[in-house]
Design a protein around this motif. Structure first.
Motif, short mmCIF file in Angstrom:
data_model
loop_
_atom_site.label_atom_id
_atom_site.label_comp_id
_atom_site.label_asym_id
_atom_site.label_seq_id
_atom_site.Cartn_x
_atom_site.Cartn_y
_atom_site.Cartn_z
N GLN A 179 0.83 -1.21 0.00
CA GLN A 179 0.00 0.00 0.00
C GLN A 179 0.86 1.25 0.00
N GLY A 180 1.99 1.19 0.68
CA GLY A 180 2.91 2.32 0.67
C GLY A 180 3.44 2.62 -0.71
N LEU A 181 3.59 1.59 -1.55
CA LEU A 181 4.04 1.80 -2.93
C LEU A 181 3.01 2.61 -3.70
N VAL A 182 1.73 2.34 -3.47
CA VAL A 182 0.67 3.12 -4.11
C VAL A 182 0.78 4.59 -3.70
N TYR A 183 1.07 4.83 -2.43
CA TYR A 183 1.21 6.20 -1.95
C TYR A 183 2.42 6.87 -2.58
N ASP A 184 3.53 6.14 -2.71
CA ASP A 184 4.70 6.70 -3.39
C ASP A 184 4.37 7.08 -4.83
N ALA A 185 3.59 6.23 -5.49
CA ALA A 185 3.24 6.46 -6.89
C ALA A 185 2.49 7.77 -7.08
N SER A 186 1.72 8.16 -6.07
CA SER A 186 0.95 9.40 -6.18
C SER A 186 1.86 10.61 -6.24
N VAL A 187 3.10 10.48 -5.73
CA VAL A 187 4.07 11.56 -5.77
C VAL A 187 5.02 11.40 -6.96
N LEU A 188 5.47 10.19 -7.20
CA LEU A 188 6.44 9.93 -8.26
C LEU A 188 5.83 10.11 -9.65
N TRP A 189 4.58 9.73 -9.78
CA TRP A 189 3.80 9.94 -11.00
C TRP A 189 4.53 9.33 -12.20
N ASP A 190 5.04 10.14 -13.14
CA ASP A 190 5.69 9.60 -14.34
C ASP A 190 7.20 9.76 -14.31
N PHE A 191 7.77 10.10 -13.14
CA PHE A 191 9.21 10.21 -12.95
C PHE A 191 9.84 11.32 -13.81
N SER A 192 9.09 12.35 -14.11
CA SER A 192 9.63 13.44 -14.91
C SER A 192 10.52 14.36 -14.08
N VAL A 193 11.50 14.99 -14.72
CA VAL A 193 12.40 15.93 -14.04
C VAL A 193 11.60 17.15 -13.61
N PRO A 194 11.77 17.62 -12.37
CA PRO A 194 11.01 18.78 -11.91
C PRO A 194 11.18 19.98 -12.83
N ALA A 195 10.07 20.65 -13.12
CA ALA A 195 10.11 21.80 -14.02
C ALA A 195 10.69 23.02 -13.33
N ALA A 196 10.43 23.17 -12.03
CA ALA A 196 10.91 24.34 -11.29
C ALA A 196 12.11 23.93 -10.44
N PRO A 197 13.30 24.46 -10.73
CA PRO A 197 14.48 24.09 -9.94
C PRO A 197 14.42 24.67 -8.54
N THR A 198 14.91 23.91 -7.56
CA THR A 198 14.95 24.37 -6.18
C THR A 198 16.21 25.19 -5.93
N GLU A 199 16.15 26.09 -4.96
CA GLU A 199 17.32 26.88 -4.57
C GLU A 199 18.06 26.24 -3.40
N VAL A 200 17.56 25.09 -2.93
CA VAL A 200 18.21 24.36 -1.84
C VAL A 200 19.43 23.62 -2.39
N PRO A 201 20.57 23.60 -1.70
CA PRO A 201 21.72 22.83 -2.17
C PRO A 201 21.37 21.34 -2.31
N VAL A 202 21.75 20.76 -3.44
CA VAL A 202 21.41 19.37 -3.74
C VAL A 202 22.67 18.62 -4.17
N LEU A 203 22.87 17.44 -3.60
CA LEU A 203 23.94 16.54 -3.99
C LEU A 203 23.32 15.31 -4.64
N VAL A 204 23.71 15.03 -5.88
CA VAL A 204 23.24 13.85 -6.61
C VAL A 204 24.40 12.87 -6.73
N ILE A 205 24.19 11.64 -6.29
CA ILE A 205 25.25 10.63 -6.26
C ILE A 205 24.82 9.44 -7.11
#
Length: 257
Positions: A179-205
């Motif tokens: 059931q938690g996977l269903v809840y994640d899906a509601s946020v992940l949707w189609d896995f598209s790159v966010p259109a609005a970039p955040t100003e928070v520092p981000v580290l991608v590994i």
């Protein structure tokens, strides 16, 4: 151990260990917070680490109806328990969720391990309603079919490898928290790159050449869209990255001035 109360009154069960700057670890996939424990053990001498059971998992509650906003409200409730501001780390799809949360609440910085963003041409797109397909399997009493569908059709793990997972404790844990996977899906949707970039520092590994090509393509697109983004490669590390290899990078990022 403690309990945070989310905006809709749901009890969110969390653990707090260690000392240093506060960091919340988001559990990846349909699992409870126990999957983060190996990483917690390596981080806790340097960071105050918070882990929690996302709603409908582990010891946390669940209040219907569910909406995507609930996931962010739950994280905000844990951050409030951490003193009102914290760093957030997410592995795989939980990294996507962490980044989406960055402009919604007081998050100091975000670290992500191999976030699965999909860009056109890198792989086949996923149906935005994939969470509903998992829900239908759960409603029919076949949560294991929903997990198998997610792994093979959405994550694109070979079916023979998925077959080997069945019956293992890891598999049973995922089925129990479908059931938690269903809840994640509601946020992940189609896995598209966010259109609005955040100003928070981000580290991608990521794991360099060991990283799936479509995930690398998504990371490249994401980094172009991050004004305060940086990239770290742990060459040869599989998606199931070793905590001992990942931890030093996270400690440096979350403790730097």
């Amino acid at each position: 151990m403690g309990t945070a109360i989310s905006r809709d009154g749901t009890k969110i069960d969390f653990d707090r260990v260690g000392s240093g700057p506060p960091v919340v670890l988001l559990s990846a996939g349909p699992n409870d917070r126990s999957v983060s424990q190996p990483l917690v053990e390596v981080l806790k001498p340097f960071l105050t680490v918070y882990t929690y059971d996302h709603r409908a998992r582990g010891r946390s509650g669940d209040t219907l109806p569910h909406t995507p906003e609930r996931e962010f409200e739950d994280l905000a409730a844990v951050i409030a328990e951490a003193g009102g501001v914290a760093g957030v780390f997410g592995s795989s799809g939980s990294g996507n969720i962490a980044l989406d949360a960055a402009d919604l609440m007081p998050i100091s910085r975000v670290a992500m391990w191999e976030p699965p963003y999909i860009v056109e041409g890198a792989r086949s797109p996923v149906p935005p309603e994939w969470g509903q397909t998992v829900q239908e399997a759960i409603d029919a009493g076949r949560p294991e079919d929903g997990i198998a569908y997610w792994l093979t059709d959405i994550i694109e793990i070979p079916a023979d490898y998925v077959a080997q997972m069945k019956g293992t404790p890891f598999w049973d844990g995922m089925v129990a928290h479908a059931q938690g996977l269903v809840y994640d899906a509601s946020v992940l949707w189609d896995f598209s790159v966010p259109a609005a970039p955040t100003e928070v520092p981000v580290l991608v590994i990521d794991g360099g050449q060991a990283t799936l090509p479509w995930i690398r393509a998504g990371i490249d697109a994401l980094l172009k869209n991050l004004p305060i983004g940086r990239h770290e490669v742990l060459e040869g590390q599989p998606h199931d990255v070793s905590p001992d290899v990942l931890a030093p990078v996270l400690i440096k990022f979350f403790t730097e001035e």
